[in-house]
Scaffold this active site. Structure first.
Site, PDB file in Angstrom:
ATOM      1  N   ARG A 234      98.907  96.074 -41.929  1.00  0.00           N
ATOM      2  CA  ARG A 234     100.226  96.320 -41.377  1.00  0.00           C
ATOM      3  C   ARG A 234     100.228  95.903 -39.915  1.00  0.00           C
ATOM      4  O   ARG A 234      99.330  96.256 -39.148  1.00  0.00           O
ATOM      5  CB  ARG A 234     100.601  97.813 -41.511  1.00  0.00           C
ATOM      6  CG  ARG A 234     100.912  98.238 -42.939  1.00  0.00           C
ATOM      7  CD  ARG A 234     102.227  97.635 -43.412  1.00  0.00           C
ATOM      8  NE  ARG A 234     102.551  97.992 -44.791  1.00  0.00           N
ATOM      9  CZ  ARG A 234     102.211  97.273 -45.850  1.00  0.00           C
ATOM     10  NH1 ARG A 234     101.525  96.157 -45.695  1.00  0.00           N
ATOM     11  NH2 ARG A 234     102.570  97.662 -47.045  1.00  0.00           N
ATOM     12  N   GLU A 263     108.134  90.867 -37.581  1.00  0.00           N
ATOM     13  CA  GLU A 263     108.136  89.675 -38.421  1.00  0.00           C
ATOM     14  C   GLU A 263     109.570  89.260 -38.737  1.00  0.00           C
ATOM     15  O   GLU A 263     110.447  90.119 -38.882  1.00  0.00           O
ATOM     16  CB  GLU A 263     107.358  89.953 -39.711  1.00  0.00           C
ATOM     17  CG  GLU A 263     105.888  90.262 -39.468  1.00  0.00           C
ATOM     18  CD  GLU A 263     105.125  90.591 -40.756  1.00  0.00           C
ATOM     19  OE1 GLU A 263     105.747  90.560 -41.848  1.00  0.00           O
ATOM     20  OE2 GLU A 263     103.931  90.880 -40.665  1.00  0.00           O
ATOM     21  N   HIS A 282     102.257  86.353 -43.315  1.00  0.00           N
ATOM     22  CA  HIS A 282     102.279  87.467 -44.269  1.00  0.00           C
ATOM     23  C   HIS A 282     102.195  86.952 -45.710  1.00  0.00           C
ATOM     24  O   HIS A 282     103.006  87.301 -46.572  1.00  0.00           O
ATOM     25  CB  HIS A 282     103.540  88.324 -44.083  1.00  0.00           C
ATOM     26  CG  HIS A 282     103.365  89.732 -44.566  1.00  0.00           C
ATOM     27  ND1 HIS A 282     104.029  90.808 -44.019  1.00  0.00           N
ATOM     28  CD2 HIS A 282     102.587  90.251 -45.555  1.00  0.00           C
ATOM     29  CE1 HIS A 282     103.687  91.918 -44.654  1.00  0.00           C
ATOM     30  NE2 HIS A 282     102.808  91.594 -45.596  1.00  0.00           N
TER      31      HIS A 282
END
Length: 322
Positions: A234, A263, A282
């Site tokens: 995370r 993000e 990601h």
């Protein structure tokens, strides 16, 4: 007919979800929610939700009395108010193990790229520069120490793969009294001792109040000089500004980040300017196999919930990393 709303989904297809819903004779609707208001509007009258990034807040549970289940695409459920869900008798589900192999593969790949200087060598070679001095000194993996913070499924898989490559493995997990059986022989250490021992520090913890900015100015300073940081968990577990400063000062050798605090990460950003940083968007969870499994199981959990069955993956208020 029971109704499930997909609040948001950036995948290029929802065919697997549609198939699961059709076989169960459940209506499936795709929305495009960005914030709480969008979710409130889309979820009206729904029996179940499938969510990717959209926030499912206490207000949503208050406003949707028929809601029986919220199923998340992924492991973490930090965008869902789990306590509010429990207070309203709503099941919260995730898919805790769909990306275990994929995220651990990605974490190890990022670590190896950093330790061998591959991104820097590639960029220099494309400019016609064959000098290796910028990445010296490089060291073999055998005898180096790979530290894992978080011994959920992904953390254990990452540590096992690192050990197979010759690394010594140390680990920290405040909930663990001993290392899991697959890591028998590895050392279980306190957090600060892990920071001081690891040549590679790989993060595999959920985002909670206790882990927010776990890596900050103080703890980054305690990392072993010349070590590298890998985060595939995370983004907010790492204080981005503190990391940039540690990298600029040479406090640590490098960082590889598949996740960041905000993000998507967009230029201009100081992380893009640092040669000792590897960034991916990601994608650690992704493989064709994990992609299909994720979608099917998220839909199956939602369908089971709206039909009054027990879903396979039910999350309690005490959420742990996959």
């Amino acid at each position: 007919m029971p109704r499930i709303v997909i609040t948001d989904c950036d995948h290029d297809t929802i065919a697997p979800e549609r198939q699961v819903a059709a076989e169960a004779e459940v209506d499936l609707v795709l929305a495009d929610c960005k914030d709480e208001n969008d979710v409130l509007e889309a979820a009206a009258g729904a029996d179940g939700l499938i969510v990717q990034y959209a926030p499912v807040t206490a207000a949503v549970f208050d406003a949707v009395p028929n809601l029986k289940v919220v199923s998340r695409y992924g492991v973490g459920v930090d965008t869902i108010d789990v306590a509010a869900a429990q207070a309203h008798g709503v099941l919260v589900c995730n898919v805790p193990d769909y990306g275990t192999e994929d995220v651990s593969d990605h974490a190890v790949a990022l670590a190896l790229a950093l330790l061998r200087g591959i991104p820097q060598l590639d960029r220099r070679l494309r400019r016609g520069d064959h000098d290796i001095s910028a990445v010296k000194p490089l060291h073999r993996f055998r005898g180096r120490t790979f530290g894992v913070v978080g011994l959920g499924r992904i953390g254990v898989a990452t540590a096992c793969k690192a050990r197979a490559l010759g690394f010594e493995v140390v680990a920290h997990d405040p909930a663990a009294k001993e290392v899991p059986e697959p890591l028998r022989g590895a050392e279980l250490l306190g957090f600060e001792e892990t920071l001081g021992r690891a040549d590679v520090l790989s993060l595999h913890v959920p985002l909670t109040p206790a882990t927010h900015h776990l890596l900050n100015t103080e703890t980054l300073h305690r990392m072993r000089p010349g070590s590298v940081l890998v985060n595939t968990g995370r983004g907010a577990v790492v204080d981005t500004e503190a990391l940039v400063e540690a990298l600029e000062r040479g406090q640590i050798l490098g960082a590889a980040l598949d996740v960041v605090e905000n993000e998507p990460l967009l230029p201009p950003h100081r992380l893009f300017e640092l040669p000792n940083v590897v960034l991916t968007p990601h994608v650690g969870w992704y493989s064709e196999e994990s992609f299909t499994e994720l979608k099917q199981r998220a839909a199956e959990n939602a369908v089971a919930g709206v039909l009054g069955r027990t879903p396979h993956d039910v999350v309690s208020a005490a959420v742990h990393d996959g």
